[in-house]
Design a protein around this motif. Structure first.
Motif, PDB file in Angstrom:
ATOM      1  N   ALA A   1       0.761  -1.266  -0.204  1.00  7.39           N
ATOM      2  CA  ALA A   1       0.157   0.205  -0.188  1.00  7.39           C
ATOM      3  C   ALA A   1       0.892   0.871  -0.219  1.00  7.39           C
ATOM      4  N   ILE A   2       1.973   0.861   0.902  1.00  9.66           N
ATOM      5  CA  ILE A   2       2.658   2.397   0.925  1.00  9.66           C
ATOM      6  C   ILE A   2       3.275   2.745  -1.361  1.00  9.66           C
ATOM      7  N   ALA A   3       4.167   1.855  -1.196  1.00 11.93           N
ATOM      8  CA  ALA A   3       4.582   2.100  -2.684  1.00 11.93           C
ATOM      9  C   ALA A   3       2.952   2.514  -4.217  1.00 11.93           C
ATOM     10  N   HIS A   4       1.908   1.857  -3.815  1.00  9.07           N
ATOM     11  CA  HIS A   4       0.597   2.182  -4.473  1.00  9.07           C
ATOM     12  C   HIS A   4       0.936   3.711  -4.109  1.00  9.07           C
ATOM     13  N   LEU A   5       0.513   4.176  -2.781  1.00 12.19           N
ATOM     14  CA  LEU A   5       0.330   5.428  -1.744  1.00 12.19           C
ATOM     15  C   LEU A   5       1.521   6.148  -2.836  1.00 12.19           C
ATOM     16  N   ASP A   6       2.308   6.119  -2.337  1.00  9.77           N
ATOM     17  CA  ASP A   6       3.711   6.905  -3.324  1.00  9.77           C
ATOM     18  C   ASP A   6       3.350   7.302  -4.483  1.00  9.77           C
ATOM     19  N   GLU A   7       3.216   6.437  -5.544  1.00  9.08           N
ATOM     20  CA  GLU A   7       3.050   6.071  -6.576  1.00  9.08           C
ATOM     21  C   GLU A   7       1.387   7.489  -7.088  1.00  9.08           C
ATOM     22  N   LEU A   8       0.210   7.595  -6.296  1.00  5.02           N
ATOM     23  CA  LEU A   8      -0.881   7.913  -6.358  1.00  5.02           C
ATOM     24  C   LEU A   8       0.133   9.125  -5.831  1.00  5.02           C
ATOM     25  N   TRP A   9       0.459   9.719  -4.879  1.00  7.92           N
ATOM     26  CA  TRP A   9       1.234  11.475  -5.263  1.00  7.92           C
ATOM     27  C   TRP A   9       1.551  11.812  -5.803  1.00  7.92           C
ATOM     28  N   GLU A  10       2.568  10.952  -5.901  1.00  8.38           N
ATOM     29  CA  GLU A  10       3.433  11.528  -7.468  1.00  8.38           C
ATOM     30  C   GLU A  10       2.911  11.697  -8.335  1.00  8.38           C
ATOM     31  N   ARG A  11       1.907  11.087  -9.017  1.00 11.49           N
ATOM     32  CA  ARG A  11       1.152  10.926 -10.191  1.00 11.49           C
ATOM     33  C   ARG A  11      -0.334  11.490  -9.890  1.00 11.49           C
ATOM     34  N   VAL A  12      -0.275  11.862  -9.250  1.00  8.71           N
ATOM     35  CA  VAL A  12      -2.336  12.659  -8.696  1.00  8.71           C
ATOM     36  C   VAL A  12      -2.082  13.699  -8.387  1.00  8.71           C
ATOM     37  N   TYR A  13      -1.985  13.300  -6.957  1.00  7.69           N
ATOM     38  CA  TYR A  13      -2.051  14.389  -5.780  1.00  7.69           C
ATOM     39  C   TYR A  13      -1.406  15.683  -5.654  1.00  7.69           C
ATOM     40  N   SER A  14       0.307  15.401  -6.139  1.00  8.67           N
ATOM     41  CA  SER A  14       0.978  16.607  -5.337  1.00  8.67           C
ATOM     42  C   SER A  14       1.017  17.371  -6.357  1.00  8.67           C
ATOM     43  N   TYR A  15      -0.140  17.571  -8.057  1.00  7.19           N
ATOM     44  CA  TYR A  15       0.252  18.594  -8.715  1.00  7.19           C
ATOM     45  C   TYR A  15      -0.823  19.794  -7.906  1.00  7.19           C
ATOM     46  N   ASP A  16      -2.301  19.110  -7.333  1.00  6.19           N
ATOM     47  CA  ASP A  16      -3.125  19.592  -6.517  1.00  6.19           C
ATOM     48  C   ASP A  16      -2.407  20.458  -5.079  1.00  6.19           C
ATOM     49  N   ALA A  17      -1.198  19.630  -4.564  1.00  5.66           N
ATOM     50  CA  ALA A  17      -1.159  19.824  -3.230  1.00  5.66           C
ATOM     51  C   ALA A  17      -0.460  21.239  -3.714  1.00  5.66           C
ATOM     52  N   GLU A  18       0.892  20.991  -5.157  1.00  4.59           N
ATOM     53  CA  GLU A  18       1.676  22.680  -5.289  1.00  4.59           C
ATOM     54  C   GLU A  18       0.664  23.710  -5.817  1.00  4.59           C
TER      55      GLU A  18
END
Length: 520
Positions: A115-132
């Motif tokens: 799960a942690i690896a999956h969530l890392d990937e989701l953050w980098e590919r999906v959620y990081s852009y909105d956080a920025e």
């Protein structure tokens, strides 16, 4: 590649996934299920021949003979069907039931362990852009300090994905509500949400992220015929359907073909793997006369499970298990390269369809403005890059230049709200309410008031556009993760060797996989 080469490749891929007794079971099911339909057709033919023979004074067959022939057809169809089922069933059904009764369907836990690896990937590919887009560096730094201060509490609540939770308290909830501005905060929030046995609406309100799709995805293992979370969401998600309608999606035929291809290969992999795991459990347990093994010994080996096996039966039994696993997987997949190709047939269609959908809707993705590109994703998935996406990129780049000119001249302040401006660009990219066509025609002096009014309405609905783009990117990321994980899974199992013993040249008596390689 020539047609002959393609046929030879297809035969190689499917040869290890066809088990003759299972094929015989399918034949028996057809014979049994269609016996009455077949009998009715022949009865009509026989009695019709007898009737018209009477009418025309021809001596074809009598009614007594017609009845006898009909009974013979029924008895033959049912008899052959049940005989085939009996001959094949004890091997096929017995092995399937053995695997299913011994934790084969519980391998979803192995998916959750990543799960942690999956969530890392989701953050980098999906959620990081909105956080920025939403948070300043100061706000992100404040979250890092908060995590550091509250780490003992957070670690206790997210230490594992399954298991007994410590009691919640107000301090935990308050901390969780304030996370999500950084990758660590996102991962902690999502892990916490995955553990809570509360309605999805409450989870979203608690952690600030929609988590239902991820929960559904974790509810089945990779090699399970019920593993349809990605394809079901693609077909039925209201958000995905809205996206398709907004772009005038025209790939219906490709969707149907892709679903049949995916389902065929996934069923072949899942059924064959279950049969052979069941056969392995039966074979290896027969040698020591008592029950101990389950499917996870074959498909989820760890140092700890190896240690426990050695304590029970000694290192030789562990060597037998390791060799059986390799033998089983080589019979199915032949080699790592062929395994990747077979898995691409099963899981690649989900990636391809969603990539095409993103190419038509996600302007930042198709214009390569993100830390991910269509070319890079196809390369990671081992899929051939389609020329139509390259053409779409070229057209999108030309369209963007026209939009930039319009914004510079008539709405220079548009980019002050980045979320709203992204919604505007999406609306332009997919021609919502005709704004794309109006701008591209360059009738700006006459129509710019109407265009600006339409774009202002889009900007006011920015939250809706954000929800859609996040949902689409999340779906695409999970489809890609599923394909990549399955490749790593099979390759890892094919090369696994327990760390508990060293390679030796001493001969060891090893059982071969009792399932035939021969296809039907």
């Amino acid at each position: 590649m020539t047609l002959t080469a393609k046929v030879a490749e297809l035969y190689t891929d499917i040869s290890g996934l066809v088990y003759f007794p299972e094929f015989l079971m399918k034949v028996s099911d057809v014979l049994i299920n269609r016996s009455f339909r077949r009998t009715t057709a022949f009865a009509t033919l026989f009695f019709g021949a007898a009737f018209f023979g009477d009418v025309s004074n021809k001596e074809w067959i009598t009614y007594k003979q017609a009845a006898g022939y009909t009974i013979a057809v029924l008895a033959g169809s049912l008899g052959l069907g049940y005989l085939s089922k009996f001959l094949a069933g004890y091997k096929v059904m017995g092995n399937l039931q053995t695997a299913e009764a011994n934790a084969f369907e519980l391998l979803e836990e192995k998916k959750k362990s990543r799960a942690i690896a999956h969530l890392d990937e989701l953050w980098e590919r999906v959620y990081s852009y909105d956080a920025e887009m939403k948070y300043t560096e100061k706000e992100q730094l404040e979250e890092k300090v908060l995590i550091k201060e509250k780490w003992p509490l957070l670690q206790a609540q997210t230490s594992c994905l399954t298991g007994i939770l410590l009691p919640d308290d107000a301090s935990t909830t308050e901390v969780i509500r304030n996370l999500g501005r950084t990758k660590d905060g996102f991962v902690i929030s999502m892990l916490y949400g995955l553990q809570q046995n509360i309605p999805l609406v409450e989870k979203k309100e608690l952690i600030g992220f929609e988590i239902g799709k991820l929960v559904g995805w974790y509810n089945s293992s990779y090699f399970d015929t019920r593993n349809n979370a990605i394809s079901d969401h693609y077909r039925a998600s209201r958000t995905i359907l809205k996206i398709k309608r907004s772009i005038g999606w025209k790939n219906k035929h490709q969707e149907i073909v892709a679903s049949y291809i995916r389902d065929f290969w996934l069923r072949r992999i899942a059924h064959t793997l279950a049969i052979r795991v069941g056969a392995g459990i039966t074979t290896l347990e027969a040698q020591h006369g008592r029950q101990y093994l389950n499917a996870q010994h074959f498909l989820w080996p760890t140092k700890k499970t190896d240690e426990l096996l050695v304590q029970e039966f000694g290192v030789e039994k562990l060597k037998q298990l390791d060799e059986y696993r390799r033998s089983m997987l080589l019979q199915m997949f032949h080699s790592e390269r062929i395994a990747e190709r077979i898995l691409s047939r099963a899981y690649g269609p989900n990636v391809e369809l969603t990539t095409l959908l993103r190419a038509d809707y996600d302007h930042e993705y198709i214009l390569q403005e993100l830390r991910q590109t269509p070319q890079g994703d196809y390369a990671r998935a081992g899929l051939a890059f389609p020329a139509k996406i390259k053409q779409r990129q070229e057209q999108a780049a030309a369209d963007k230049r026209v939009l930039d000119e319009f914004i510079t001249e008539y709405w220079p302040a548009a980019q002050q709200d980045k979320e709203a401006y992204r919604a505007v660009r999406i609306a332009y990219h997919v021609n919502i309410d005709g704004v794309g066509r109006s701008i591209k025609r360059r009738r700006w002096k006459r129509d710019h008031h109407q265009i600006l009014s339409a774009l202002a309405n889009v900007a006011q609905e920015k939250k809706q556009y954000t929800e859609r783009i996040i949902n689409l990117r999340k779906h695409h990321t999970l489809a890609l993760i599923e394909l990549l994980d399955c490749g790593q899974e099979i390759n890892g199992l094919m090369t696994y060797r327990s760390p508990l013993y060293e390679e030796t040249n001493a001969p060891v008596s090893l059982p071969r996989c009792p399932v035939s390689l021969k296809s039907s």
